[in-house]
Design a protein around this motif. Structure first.
Motif, PDB file in Angstrom:
ATOM      1  N   SER A  77       0.861  -1.173   0.000  1.00 13.12           N
ATOM      2  CA  SER A  77       0.000   0.000   0.000  1.00 13.12           C
ATOM      3  C   SER A  77       0.901   1.227   0.000  1.00 13.12           C
ATOM      4  O   SER A  77       1.677   1.422   0.935  1.00 13.12           O
ATOM      5  N   GLN A  78       0.831   2.015  -1.078  1.00 10.53           N
ATOM      6  CA  GLN A  78       1.721   3.158  -1.199  1.00 10.53           C
ATOM      7  C   GLN A  78       0.941   4.432  -1.484  1.00 10.53           C
ATOM      8  O   GLN A  78      -0.200   4.390  -1.936  1.00 10.53           O
ATOM      9  N   PHE A  79       1.588   5.558  -1.187  1.00 12.53           N
ATOM     10  CA  PHE A  79       0.979   6.863  -1.385  1.00 12.53           C
ATOM     11  C   PHE A  79       0.447   6.964  -2.805  1.00 12.53           C
ATOM     12  O   PHE A  79       1.132   6.601  -3.764  1.00 12.53           O
ATOM     13  N   GLU A  80      -0.802   7.404  -2.940  1.00 15.27           N
ATOM     14  CA  GLU A  80      -1.473   7.440  -4.233  1.00 15.27           C
ATOM     15  C   GLU A  80      -0.665   8.211  -5.265  1.00 15.27           C
ATOM     16  O   GLU A  80      -0.197   9.316  -5.020  1.00 15.27           O
ATOM     17  N   SER A  81      -0.490   7.627  -6.430  1.00 10.10           N
ATOM     18  CA  SER A  81       0.277   8.247  -7.499  1.00 10.10           C
ATOM     19  C   SER A  81      -0.291   9.607  -7.861  1.00 10.10           C
ATOM     20  O   SER A  81      -1.492   9.758  -8.082  1.00 10.10           O
ATOM     21  N   ALA A 103       2.049  15.000  -1.085  1.00 12.24           N
ATOM     22  CA  ALA A 103       2.156  14.807   0.366  1.00 12.24           C
ATOM     23  C   ALA A 103       2.128  16.166   1.053  1.00 12.24           C
ATOM     24  O   ALA A 103       2.711  17.123   0.580  1.00 12.24           O
ATOM     25  N   SER A 104       1.437  16.239   2.156  1.00  7.62           N
ATOM     26  CA  SER A 104       1.395  17.477   2.915  1.00  7.62           C
ATOM     27  C   SER A 104       2.694  17.658   3.680  1.00  7.62           C
ATOM     28  O   SER A 104       3.441  16.710   3.913  1.00  7.62           O
ATOM     29  N   ASP A 105       2.980  18.891   4.085  1.00  4.88           N
ATOM     30  CA  ASP A 105       4.200  19.152   4.839  1.00  4.88           C
ATOM     31  C   ASP A 105       4.161  18.505   6.213  1.00  4.88           C
ATOM     32  O   ASP A 105       5.195  18.303   6.839  1.00  4.88           O
ATOM     33  N   SER A 106       2.963  18.179   6.687  1.00  8.62           N
ATOM     34  CA  SER A 106       2.831  17.612   8.025  1.00  8.62           C
ATOM     35  C   SER A 106       3.142  16.127   8.077  1.00  8.62           C
ATOM     36  O   SER A 106       3.273  15.545   9.142  1.00  8.62           O
ATOM     37  N   GLY A 107       3.252  15.494   6.915  1.00 11.52           N
ATOM     38  CA  GLY A 107       3.564  14.069   6.927  1.00 11.52           C
ATOM     39  C   GLY A 107       2.759  13.302   5.904  1.00 11.52           C
ATOM     40  O   GLY A 107       2.118  13.879   5.024  1.00 11.52           O
ATOM     41  N   PRO A 108       2.774  11.971   6.004  1.00 14.33           N
ATOM     42  CA  PRO A 108       2.185  11.114   4.978  1.00 14.33           C
ATOM     43  C   PRO A 108       0.664  10.965   5.083  1.00 14.33           C
ATOM     44  O   PRO A 108       0.138   9.859   5.084  1.00 14.33           O
ATOM     45  N   ASP A 109      -0.050  12.093   5.211  1.00 19.91           N
ATOM     46  CA  ASP A 109      -1.510  12.044   5.215  1.00 19.91           C
ATOM     47  C   ASP A 109      -2.013  12.048   3.777  1.00 19.91           C
ATOM     48  O   ASP A 109      -1.495  12.756   2.924  1.00 19.91           O
ATOM     49  N   GLY A 110      -3.034  11.253   3.505  1.00 20.85           N
ATOM     50  CA  GLY A 110      -3.600  11.229   2.162  1.00 20.85           C
ATOM     51  C   GLY A 110      -4.129   9.859   1.799  1.00 20.85           C
ATOM     52  O   GLY A 110      -4.402   9.027   2.665  1.00 20.85           O
ATOM     53  N   LYS A 111      -4.259   9.628   0.503  1.00 26.29           N
ATOM     54  CA  LYS A 111      -4.827   8.380  -0.002  1.00 26.29           C
ATOM     55  C   LYS A 111      -3.725   7.404  -0.382  1.00 26.29           C
ATOM     56  O   LYS A 111      -2.675   7.798  -0.894  1.00 26.29           O
ATOM     57  N   TYR A 112      -4.018   6.112  -0.158  1.00 22.82           N
ATOM     58  CA  TYR A 112      -3.054   5.060  -0.441  1.00 22.82           C
ATOM     59  C   TYR A 112      -3.677   4.000  -1.355  1.00 22.82           C
ATOM     60  O   TYR A 112      -4.788   3.535  -1.117  1.00 22.82           O
TER      61      TYR A 112
END
Length: 245
Positions: free
Chosen positions: A55-59, A63-72
């Motif tokens: 499961s990897q960060f959505e192509s 990425a936000s400056d706060s860290g790996p928040d988002g869709k995977y």
């Protein structure tokens, strides 16, 4: 595209290319970090075959400056030992959202999910952790997949197998509870697939007082049995049983 997301995309693509052979041997994946979760496990039911999950960060998602928040995204594969070409694969875009309710880990479950005399499923458990101490929220979801030709098909999706939640002062006072679920293969079937018997056990904790005067009382409810039936495409889940984001 930000510089950060560009670097992530390159690292993911390059890393995935390098890990294919490592996955085939079920060695520790080379690609693992804040923006990727990956795991592999040999499938005991089928000697010589390995299950992989990444499961990897959505192509293309920044990425936000706060860290790996988002869709995977999610990629699954069944590989044959000594052969890097997958026997079967599955891809789901934006499969998970990681934010305050954080995607924490993946686990491959090779328990005896024998759905028909000739068909066995494998499971993927996805673990999430909440970021709030006063309002804890942890969950583990189970999805089951079957191999059909060169594809993997989900037949059970996001069954909540564990949940821990509550509201307390992080020291003593307040209420918390956890529910643990297990699965047994039923003797009956629906649309050709065995029914699944889910046992749920909930333990509640209530804390009162402060410091040395803190008193925590816990109680465990009676097991509750729920039957999941296959509708021809997948197993239906009652309200409250399916993980949502």
């Amino acid at each position: 595209m930000t510089l950060k997301s560009g670097l992530i995309g390159c690292a993911a693509l390059c890393g995935l290319a390098m890990t294919t052979q490592a996955f085939a041997a079920c060695e520790k994946p080379l690609l693992y970090g804040d923006f990727v979760r990956s795991v592999c496990k040999e499938w005991p039911a089928y000697p010589g075959q390995t299950i992989t999950a990444t499961s990897q960060f959505e192509s293309g998602f920044s990425a936000s400056d706060s860290g790996p928040d988002g869709k995977y995204d999610l990629d699954l594969a069944v590989l044959s030992a000594g052969n890097a070409k997958p026997l079967a694969t599955y891809h789901q875009s934006a499969a998970f959202v990681s934010d305050a309710f954080r995607l924490d880990d993946l686990e491959i479950d090779t328990a005896r999910y024998k759905l028909t005399p000739d068909l066995r499923a494998f499971g993927l458990r996805v673990n999430f952790k909440g970021s709030s101490g006063p309002n804890p929220m942890d969950e583990s979801w189970l999805s089951l997949y079957v191999k059909e030709g060169n594809t993997l098909r989900p037949v059970l999706e996001r069954l909540v197998m564990y949940v821990y939640s509550g509201e307390w002062d992080t020291r003593c006072a307040g209420e918390r509870a956890n529910t643990v679920r297990t699965i047994e293969i039923g003797k009956t079937s629906s649309h050709g697939y065995a029914d699944l018997i889910v046992k749920s056990v909930t333990t509640s904790m209530v804390g009162e007082g402060e410091g040395d005067a803190c008193e925590v009382k816990s109680s465990t409810g009676k097991p509750v049995l729920t039957t999941l039936r296959y509708d021809g495409k997948r197993y239906g889940l009652p309200d409250g049983f399916k993980g949502v984001q």
